[in-house]
Design an enzyme around this catalytic site. Structure first.
Site, PDB file in Angstrom:
ATOM      1  N   ASP A  94       0.859  -1.181   0.000  1.00 10.04           N
ATOM      2  CA  ASP A  94       0.000   0.000   0.000  1.00 10.04           C
ATOM      3  C   ASP A  94       0.905   1.245   0.000  1.00 10.04           C
ATOM      4  OD1 ASP A  94       0.961   0.037   2.568  1.00 10.04           O
ATOM      5  OD2 ASP A  94      -0.956  -0.294   3.533  1.00 10.04           O
ATOM      6  N   HIS A 336      -6.042 -21.896   9.915  1.00 14.15           N
ATOM      7  CA  HIS A 336      -7.356 -22.341   9.433  1.00 14.15           C
ATOM      8  C   HIS A 336      -8.096 -21.225   8.703  1.00 14.15           C
ATOM      9  CE1 HIS A 336     -11.422 -23.751   9.098  1.00 14.15           C
ATOM     10  NE2 HIS A 336     -11.774 -22.590   9.617  1.00 14.15           N
TER      11      HIS A 336
END
Lengths: 384, 384
Positions: A94, A336
């Site tokens: 960014d 996960h």
């Protein structure tokens, strides 16, 4: 396309949704894609190998943070951000502007740039469009972003218009600045929640030779339904031959809605930050590991997930790790959650190719909503 | 050997040092072996797979911690500590006594056991030899330890003698209590730094049908040279046909000295705890990642190490992770340190088999000492 070595080729369409191959000098990225956030040249708690195992080939690193620590010149001397962090695939940086506005102290903004004090050591710094591109060139990312001004979510119309004008002027200066070889540059559209301003600014930014176009200034406090509705209107009008990037968004629901509108790229701290607070994202909604119901639950976080956490560990063990404040808890739930986001966009791509995206998005959204474990606070955040 | 399924077979000797195969119902462990410490059913920051990759096949878990949280009955209902934490190899549990003495509040000790308040919720608890074995049976470890009394490092002789007598009485009660099927039980020798007391207590403990014999009460504040000298005298007199375990020790220097004296098993938080403070253990001594000299050092932690941290990441990146307080820093240095400990004992076993252990221990010690990065405080700790 305007930067040598950067390509974007749409391969399938399904309504407004599309799949494409985004090619940088280092990686081929299938879109729609989710970029894990590696703020300080690390996706918090994960190794580069683990991040790649989620399917990610493009991550986001924060220019502001690396500029201040360890320093852009240091990263450059160590071979650039890829070699520094051991990530062989693509990196988007960014501009640094967002953190200057949100983190830095004693910020003063003028038409030329921003002066601020480092949140680390209080030193005085100056960020201009040219400095942002210089720093991003030193970091050596595959994709750089223009410096933009992102006004607060509920700012007055006049403030938003001034920010748009400044963002347009800075966009031109960023284009004129020298980048690293093969480094692409994306422009950013502002305009808050005013559809007329958004479309006018899109015209201005799309007219410039950027390699991609981003929507900035969302997820800054506006109602979620309003954001989804605006993106649904704007995204199909963004240049079809260039990647469309919705910055800082979002929840699985947001991703499914925006992909349906034709967005290609996303980044968000949600899967990694929520993981550190014990919240897992699953195909049947959010799971809050701190809830007592998981104390003796031998089931995995998500029986539909094939990540190594779900094939190895029980909810009870993960809950224990959070209760005991063990580092392995945030680490495993982060792994996960990133797998889930990777699978969410991978299945979106499959559905687009199969011409069944609308059904995929609707069924997935309904299944998640039905299973979401939420307290009153979560509900307010999700719906508001 | 006294427990079915538990075996210990010495395969090579070199001076007082020996290599052996220790077999439990779940794993075959080559000794000398280092047990990583998994206090709360997790070796801090590491997955079970990563721990196994360091060569470890036997880890230590703390009975006190798991008894209080999530509770021994909960662990039992979830299939025992192995299944709970996803570790398929062998586990040794301590008795819980050490933490009662060091962590718990309002402890009162009598000949029958200890009464204390949980450091977590203040609840009143009672630990007796029978309760310790009952809890360890619920956890289902491969090797249980007797409850012992470990007096402070500088306690008076009379206090030490009383603790020895109590430890002997408790050892008998632990032997009489019912264990899990195939669960071995080790006795513990106390006696602080008094060689006559140590040898007398060794006679008492060795006379009982334990599957192994441990030296407790070291690394509790006594000078390191005194500890190494005492172990050098006691270890060769411990039963040759049973595993010898030096509890809570130690530095790489301590391990090399104690293996030379005939010790087979070690556990210590040093490689994992020091990793979290930015200290790496290497074949050329300690590396303190917080030192400025590593800021732009592109070299690995240890060019002699083949762990995935050393083959992927530079000292500069690891230092950056610690400076930025990123979780990946402690995680990666923990992985490296456990690899180093695993390699240190693996090469010790090779050297014993080759009949070159003394040279290996001397050369390794000298190389590490020459390269140790130490501040004044480290020096005092290491030498004192």
């Amino acid at each position: 396309m305007h930067t040598a070595g950067f390509r974007f080729e749409v391969s399938a369409r399904d309504g407004a949704a599309r799949t494409a191959l985004l090619t940088t000098t280092r990686a081929v990225v299938e879109t729609p894609a989710f970029m894990p956030v590696g703020t300080q040249a690390t996706v918090k708690s994960q190794t580069p190998e683990e991040v790649a195992r989620t399917g990610a080939r493009l991550i986001l690193a924060n220019t502001y943070h690396l500029w201040l620590r360890p320093g852009a010149e240091t990263v450059a001397r160590l071979g650039g951000v890829h070699r520094f962090m051991g990530w062989p695939h693509a990196v988007l940086t960014d501009s640094g502007g967002y953190q200057v506005f949100s983190l830095a102290q004693l910020r003063t903004l003028d038409d030329d740039g921003a002066t601020f004090r480092s949140h680390l050591d209080g030193s005085l710094r100056r960020l201009t469009p040219e400095e942002s591109i210089r720093v991003q060139a030193l970091l050596g990312s595959d994709i750089a972003m223009v410096l933009d001004e992102c006004p607060p979510g509920r700012a007055e119309r006049a403030v938003i218009e001034r920010a748009m004008a400044r963002t347009t002027a800075w966009a031109k200066r960023c284009l004129a600045a020298e980048r690293a070889p093969g480094q692409a540059l994306f422009g950013i559209v502002q305009g808050a929640t005013h559809i007329d301003l958004r479309l006018a600014h899109l015209d201005a930014i799309a007219a410039m030779p950027f390699d991609g176009v981003a929507l900035g200034g969302f997820s800054v406090g506006e109602p979620i339904a309003e954001m989804q509705s605006l993106v649904g209107e704007i995204a199909p009008k963004m240049p079809a031959d260039r990647p469309r990037y919705l910055m800082g968004v979002g929840t699985p629901y947001d991703l499914l809605a925006a992909i349906g509108a034709g967005i290609d790229l996303f980044d968000c701290v949600l899967p990694t930050r929520n993981a550190r607070n014990g919240q897992a994202l699953t195909w049947t909604g959010r799971v809050n590991l701190k809830q007592a119901r998981h104390k003796e639950d031998a089931a995995p976080l998500d029986p539909r997930c094939d990540c190594s956490v779900c094939t190895t560990h029980s909810r009870s063990y993960l809950r224990h790790l959070f209760n005991a404040r063990e580092m392995l808890g945030p680490r495993l739930v982060t792994e996960h959650n990133l797998h889930f986001y990777g699978a969410l966009v991978a299945r979106a791509r499959e559905a687009i190719r199969a011409g069944s995206y609308a059904a995929y998005a609707r069924e997935t959204t309904e299944r998640m909503r039905a299973g979401d474990e939420v307290g009153p606070k979560d509900r307010a955040t999700a719906e508001d």
